[in-house]
Design an enzyme around this catalytic site. Structure first.
Site, PDB file in Angstrom:
ATOM      1  N   LYS A   1     101.354   3.015   8.224  1.00 40.45           N
ATOM      2  CA  LYS A   1     101.291   4.264   7.471  1.00 40.45           C
ATOM      3  C   LYS A   1     100.030   4.373   6.625  1.00 40.45           C
ATOM      4  O   LYS A   1      99.689   5.456   6.137  1.00 40.45           O
ATOM      5  CB  LYS A   1     102.551   4.430   6.618  1.00 40.45           C
ATOM      6  CG  LYS A   1     103.764   4.703   7.484  1.00 40.45           C
ATOM      7  CD  LYS A   1     104.909   5.343   6.743  1.00 40.45           C
ATOM      8  CE  LYS A   1     106.004   5.753   7.724  1.00 40.45           C
ATOM      9  NZ  LYS A   1     107.117   6.460   7.079  1.00 40.45           N
TER      10      LYS A   1
ATOM     11  N   ASP B   1     109.994   6.188   1.398  1.00 42.47           N
ATOM     12  CA  ASP B   1     110.778   4.959   1.345  1.00 42.47           C
ATOM     13  C   ASP B   1     109.910   3.804   0.860  1.00 42.47           C
ATOM     14  O   ASP B   1     110.407   2.705   0.630  1.00 42.47           O
ATOM     15  CB  ASP B   1     111.334   4.622   2.731  1.00 42.47           C
ATOM     16  CG  ASP B   1     112.548   5.465   3.090  1.00 42.47           C
ATOM     17  OD1 ASP B   1     113.415   5.649   2.226  1.00 42.47           O
ATOM     18  OD2 ASP B   1     112.623   5.933   4.243  1.00 42.47           O
TER      19      ASP B   1
END
Length: 395
Positions: free
Chosen positions: A75, A123
């Site tokens: 990410k 998250d």
């Protein structure tokens, strides 16, 4: 459980906006951007011949994202890329000329960015990437985290200068809060999930992921025959499936989406034939995948280019974390976080079922591609699950 794709859009051409965002030209643009970032280096492609022999396949190759750009997750490629592209697009509008990526570190761009606030829900890993991108370009950043996000992950985000806002509930609740407050305060939402009317920025996030796919295709000794990729809202799975379908066409590998059994929003959507939100009554150790409703863009892509959907249990994911940490017969060790080894867990589950192997053509000649999507982004949790600290994993 493995569910074959029988949706009406299956094997249909990609939507033009998805093809534009995730094709080779888009990937080359990301590569050019990365040339202007410090610390850019290809992540390793790791061969696991001993695991391949045990599972009865020809070869297994793992793209190990555990050290990507200092964030420890794939990410790192998405959120930061999207933030900087957004700032450059705004600069182009304000100044009436194209502002090239080579200008992103200029004083003029920093001055413009200092008046902006970007935000997201996370998250853990996406929030770190957005925060890092904001810090790099000089923008303000607020990250919304839900009750299940550990303090260690919050501290990792805050290290990049972001303000943390806690939200009661789960990931979907934090997405809703980020969207609502951003609308009230004029902030820019940089989300890795998409919904009706909000696709441009998630496309940019997913486009960032194509850099690892270009690296992978350059490092693989031959095209893969099978791909098992984990999914939360579906971003990395959809980006991989779309890019491979555009590169390989009808010769693309058999693509399986792997989800936690407790948060299988894509599998249940495929079963229903439309996007559904699944109940969130049981948490999963696979924290980065604990999402209960698919991204609209990811769903649209996967209905067309995913071949199957499946689930794994927590104990199956943890078993693969341990297998990667303590390899046998000469395989190299890999530090995989609790969501990193899920693709391997899916492969192992299918490989152990003769009927499923036959159904998807997984034989002794198969070349399987996986992504270790994260390293030990929460070292204390990693030690609890695997039995050793990540820095003690060697080989």
């Amino acid at each position: 459980m493995l569910l074959r794709n029988t949706l009406s859009d299956y094997r249909s051409p990609l939507d033009s906006s998805d093809a534009d965002a995730l094709g080779v030209e888009a990937a080359l643009a990301v590569e050019r951007f990365l040339q202007h970032r410090e610390g850019t280096a290809p992540t390793p492609m790791v061969s696991l011949p001993a695991v391949a022999r045990r599972l009865g396949v020809g070869s297994i190759y793992v793209k190990d994202e555990g050290q990507r750009l200092g964030l420890g997750s794939f990410k790192a490629l998405g959120g930061a890329y999207a933030v900087i592209q957004i700032v450059l697009e705004l600069a182009s509008q304000r100044w009436g000329r194209p502002v090239d990526i080579s200008e992103w570190r200029s004083r003029e761009v920093a001055t413009l960015a200092s008046g902006m606030t970007v935000t997201c829900a996370t998250d853990g890993n996406h929030g770190r990437s957005v925060a890092q991108g904001a810090q790099l370009v000089g923008a303000n950043c607020v990250v919304f985290v839900h009750a299940g996000v550990s303090e260690a992950r919050c501290r990792a985000i805050a290290r990049y200068g972001a303000r943390i806002e806690r939200v009661q509930g789960n990931y979907d609740d934090s997405v809703a809060s980020a969207s609502k407050i951003a609308a009230e305060r004029g902030w820019i939402v940089v989300s890795d999930t998409s919904w009706l009317g909000y696709e441009r920025i998630p496309h940019l996030v997913m486009q960032g992921y194509t850099a690892l796919l270009r690296e992978a295709l350059g490092a693989l000794p031959k095209p893969p025959t099978h791909v098992f990729i984990q999914a939360g809202v579906g971003g990395i799975a959809a980006a991989t499936a779309a890019h491979f379908s555009l590169v390989f066409g009808n010769d693309r590998p058999f693509f399986t989406v792997v989800e936690p059994a407790q948060a299988a929003c894509l599998l249940e959507s495929a079963r229903a034939g439309q996007i559904v939100q699944v109940p969130h009554d049981r948490p999963t150790v696979m924290a980065m995948l604990e999402c209960y409703e698919p991204s609209l863009v990811a769903w649209r892509i996967l209905t067309r280019v995913a071949d199957a959907f499946m689930t794994v249990e927590d104990d199956e994911a943890v078993a693969m974390m341990k297998e990667l940490a303590f390899p046998v017969d000469g395989d190299p060790a890999i530090v995989a976080g609790e969501s990193g080894a899920v693709g391997l867990a899916g492969l192992a589950k299918v490989a152990g079922e003769p009927a499923l192997r036959a159904e998807i053509g997984l034989d002794s000649n198969a070349c399987v591609f996986l992504i270790n999507t994260e390293g030990a982004t929460d070292p204390a949790l990693y030690e609890k699950l695997v039995g050793t600290r990540p820095e003690h994993v060697t080989g």
